[in-house]
Design a protein around this motif. Structure first.
Motif, mmCIF file in Angstrom:
data_model
loop_
_atom_site.group_PDB
_atom_site.id
_atom_site.type_symbol
_atom_site.label_atom_id
_atom_site.label_comp_id
_atom_site.label_asym_id
_atom_site.label_seq_id
_atom_site.Cartn_x
_atom_site.Cartn_y
_atom_site.Cartn_z
ATOM 1 N N SER A 194 -3.414 -5.433 -8.235
ATOM 2 C CA SER A 194 -3.057 -4.777 -9.492
ATOM 3 C C SER A 194 -3.628 -3.362 -9.574
ATOM 4 C CB SER A 194 -3.562 -5.618 -10.671
ATOM 5 O OG SER A 194 -3.281 -4.976 -11.904
ATOM 6 N N VAL A 195 -4.865 -3.198 -9.093
ATOM 7 C CA VAL A 195 -5.483 -1.859 -9.123
ATOM 8 C C VAL A 195 -4.673 -0.880 -8.285
ATOM 9 C CG1 VAL A 195 -7.503 -0.567 -8.351
ATOM 10 C CG2 VAL A 195 -7.803 -2.660 -9.656
ATOM 11 N N LEU A 196 -4.259 -1.314 -7.094
ATOM 12 C CA LEU A 196 -3.520 -0.415 -6.203
ATOM 13 C C LEU A 196 -2.096 -0.169 -6.683
ATOM 14 C CD1 LEU A 196 -4.792 -1.810 -2.792
ATOM 15 C CD2 LEU A 196 -5.474 0.311 -3.925
ATOM 16 N N ILE A 197 -1.454 -1.206 -7.193
ATOM 17 C CA ILE A 197 -0.085 -1.033 -7.678
ATOM 18 C C ILE A 197 -0.058 -0.116 -8.897
ATOM 19 C CG2 ILE A 197 1.847 -2.248 -8.738
ATOM 20 C CD1 ILE A 197 1.196 -4.607 -6.880
ATOM 21 N N ASN A 198 -1.035 -0.255 -9.781
ATOM 22 C CA ASN A 198 -1.106 0.662 -10.922
ATOM 23 C C ASN A 198 -1.379 2.096 -10.458
ATOM 24 O OD1 ASN A 198 -0.700 -1.408 -12.766
ATOM 25 N ND2 ASN A 198 -2.890 -1.825 -12.980
ATOM 26 N N GLY A 199 -2.124 2.227 -9.383
ATOM 27 C CA GLY A 199 -2.340 3.566 -8.843
ATOM 28 C C GLY A 199 -1.061 4.183 -8.302
ATOM 29 N N LEU A 200 -0.209 3.365 -7.674
ATOM 30 C CA LEU A 200 1.061 3.882 -7.172
ATOM 31 C C LEU A 200 1.987 4.297 -8.306
ATOM 32 C CD1 LEU A 200 1.782 1.410 -4.221
ATOM 33 C CD2 LEU A 200 1.014 3.792 -4.086
ATOM 34 N N LYS A 201 1.833 3.683 -9.450
ATOM 35 C CA LYS A 201 2.646 4.107 -10.595
ATOM 36 C C LYS A 201 2.251 5.506 -11.067
ATOM 37 C CE LYS A 201 3.363 -0.604 -12.301
ATOM 38 N NZ LYS A 201 3.108 -1.561 -13.414
ATOM 39 N N VAL A 202 0.961 5.808 -10.908
ATOM 40 C CA VAL A 202 0.489 7.137 -11.320
ATOM 41 C C VAL A 202 0.747 8.168 -10.229
ATOM 42 C CG1 VAL A 202 -1.563 8.453 -12.011
ATOM 43 C CG2 VAL A 202 -1.278 6.098 -12.787
ATOM 44 N N ALA A 203 0.454 7.816 -8.986
ATOM 45 C CA ALA A 203 0.628 8.736 -7.853
ATOM 46 C C ALA A 203 1.335 7.995 -6.728
ATOM 47 C CB ALA A 203 -0.726 9.272 -7.387
ATOM 48 N N GLU A 213 2.942 8.978 -4.246
ATOM 49 C CA GLU A 213 2.898 9.614 -2.923
ATOM 50 C C GLU A 213 1.619 9.310 -2.161
ATOM 51 O OE1 GLU A 213 0.859 12.252 -5.805
ATOM 52 O OE2 GLU A 213 2.731 11.095 -5.772
ATOM 53 N N THR A 214 0.705 8.569 -2.754
ATOM 54 C CA THR A 214 -0.568 8.256 -2.083
ATOM 55 C C THR A 214 -0.328 7.164 -1.056
ATOM 56 O OG1 THR A 214 -1.726 8.803 -4.139
ATOM 57 C CG2 THR A 214 -2.975 7.642 -2.441
ATOM 58 N N LEU A 215 -0.325 7.553 0.226
ATOM 59 C CA LEU A 215 -0.010 6.628 1.303
ATOM 60 C C LEU A 215 -1.156 5.671 1.590
ATOM 61 C CD1 LEU A 215 2.208 5.944 3.401
ATOM 62 C CD2 LEU A 215 1.032 7.510 4.979
ATOM 63 N N SER A 216 -2.387 6.098 1.357
ATOM 64 C CA SER A 216 -3.534 5.235 1.674
ATOM 65 C C SER A 216 -3.531 3.964 0.833
ATOM 66 C CB SER A 216 -4.836 6.006 1.443
ATOM 67 O OG SER A 216 -4.958 6.413 0.088
ATOM 68 N N TRP A 217 -3.069 4.059 -0.426
ATOM 69 C CA TRP A 217 -3.010 2.853 -1.261
ATOM 70 C C TRP A 217 -1.949 1.885 -0.735
ATOM 71 C CZ3 TRP A 217 -2.982 6.050 -6.407
ATOM 72 C CH2 TRP A 217 -4.268 6.578 -6.623
ATOM 73 N N ARG A 218 -0.844 2.412 -0.238
ATOM 74 C CA ARG A 218 0.198 1.553 0.332
ATOM 75 C C ARG A 218 -0.306 0.847 1.595
ATOM 76 N NH1 ARG A 218 5.274 2.512 -1.775
ATOM 77 N NH2 ARG A 218 5.453 4.328 -3.145
ATOM 78 N N VAL A 219 -1.022 1.580 2.412
ATOM 79 C CA VAL A 219 -1.568 0.984 3.632
ATOM 80 C C VAL A 219 -2.581 -0.112 3.292
ATOM 81 C CG1 VAL A 219 -2.957 1.466 5.679
ATOM 82 C CG2 VAL A 219 -1.111 3.029 5.028
#
Length: 403
Positions: free
Chosen positions: A268-277, A279-285
């Motif tokens: 949830s922390v990482l998915i919410n981060g992708l909603k904000v940014a 383009e951040t590839l490190s969170w996807r990885v």
């Protein structure tokens, strides 16, 4: 004689019996004068005790500097040359001596008597008396603290105490004759010299939101070094709340939650981060790594979509291609796996396992000729594990006769 004596005795006996038979009619109380004496003495002792206690318990208040100043009207410019005199009053009854300065000036025919200067002169803003109406006021860098006294513009007369008078009482002194000073000197003397300690000013700058978030992140890292996991999570959360796009803080928060087996919270922390940014590839990885460990291969392909290939190529992130290719091979999507391992072979041509993975994907797609060549390359480079090397040799031999 004996009869006469006997008769007298009888008479006396009768008189005594008669007197004893009479009952007293009035009883007088017994006087006690010592009670009045005791009352008076008690009153006197109580009064003396009260006086002694009052003398001991009520301290003598020192006469402050502001009380010793007398208010006085400002003299005319024509009388500015007459310098006032200073009477210094010292109090010796307190442990720390305090000196009060009273300004007095002589009286002449053309000037008014100086009465009292306002207590406001004790403040730093009015600690100096400017005797010239056209003189510029002292700047803030020239002002002294309230504890300093402008004594350079006047003559100081020290009032000493005599043996007959107590030391805490001021001694009245007669003002001396006025001393004429040049106006320029009086103006210069009224301006205090700023000390070096007054020029040091502490400047407190307000931290920006990014700086505050960075501090929370650094504190969280420090807590992790001391194995304070819960405290670190709270600090990372504070950093993420302040700056949601803070990459390192959000990554550290997700990793810490994942380490405590709080998987859904980490996702949830990482998915919410992708909603904000997004383009951040490190969170996807990071999401893909957690999904691979949980064998959630479809989630890996969802988060590492084709739209991220160009960015992964630009950033040179090998983990992106490894995770995506491994998940695609597990899902038997060999075309996606071939693209990923081809990119890895291009980036790291000396790694045998990438050649083996590429050959496996091509073998599954029916591209036997290229697969056989890649098996051969993997065997030549070496570094494969025993089972992988046996598999590569077996497939190379079986594809020998395949066109």
């Amino acid at each position: 004689m004996s009869l006469l004596n006997k008769a007298l005795k009888d008479i006396e006996q009768r008189d005594g019996e008669h007197e004893l038979a009479l009952e007293p009619t009035v009883k007088l109380p017994q006087a006690r004068p010592w009670r009045n004496v005791i009352t008076i003495v008690a009153v006197l002792v109580s009064a003396m005790v009260v006086i002694v206690l009052a003398y001991l318990l009520i301290p003598t208040a020192p006469k402050s500097t502001s009380d010793s100043f007398d208010e006085a009207p400002v003299a005319d410019p024509s009388h500015q040359a007459k310098a006032p005199t200073l009477d210094i009053e010292e109090t010796a009854s307190q442990p720390k001596q305090t000196t009060s300065v009273a300004l007095t000036a002589p009286k002449d025919d053309n000037s008014q008597p100086v009465s009292a200067i306002n207590a406001e002169l004790n403040s730093p803003q009015h600690a100096n008396v400017v005797e010239d109406n056209q003189a510029e006021p002292p700047t803030s860098s020239q002002q002294l603290p309230s504890s300093t006294k402008p004594v350079e513009a006047a003559q100081v007369i020290v009032a000493s105490t005599t043996e007959d008078e107590p030391s805490h009482k001021p001694v009245a002194t007669q003002p001396k004759a006025p001393q004429v000073e040049p106006p320029t000197r009086a103006v210069n003397a009224s301006q205090p010299v700023a000390s070096s300690s007054d020029t040091a000013v502490k400047v407190v700058k307000a931290l920006s939101v990014q700086q505050r978030a960075q501090r929370w992140f650094e504190q969280g890292q420090q807590s992790l070094r001391f194995a304070m996991t819960n405290e670190a999570i709270k600090q990372f959360e504070q950093a993420v709340i302040l700056v949601p796009e803070h990459e390192q803080a959000r990554s550290s928060l997700a990793a810490t939650l994942y380490g405590q087996q709080r998987l859904e919270e980490a996702y949830s922390v990482l998915i919410n981060g992708l909603k904000v940014a997004p383009e951040t590839l490190s969170w996807r990885v990071m999401i893909a790594k957690m999904a691979i460990e949980q064998q959630q291969y479809q989630r890996v392909l969802e988060v590492l979509g084709d739209g991220q290939d160009a960015r992964a190529t630009q950033l040179g992130n090998n983990d992106y291609w490894i995770l995506k290719g491994s998940a695609a091979r597990q899902l038997k999507q060999h075309d996606i796996a071939k693209v990923c391992f081809t990119e890895l072979v291009r980036r790291q041509p000396n790694v045998a396992k990438w050649w083996l993975a590429l050959a496996t994907s091509e073998d599954a797609l029916g591209q036997y000729h290229s697969a056989r060549g890649h098996y051969a390359t993997a065997l030549q480079l070496g570094g494969l594990s025993g089972p992988s090397q046996q598999y590569a040799r077996a497939r190379y031999d079986s594809l020998q006769d395949t066109p």
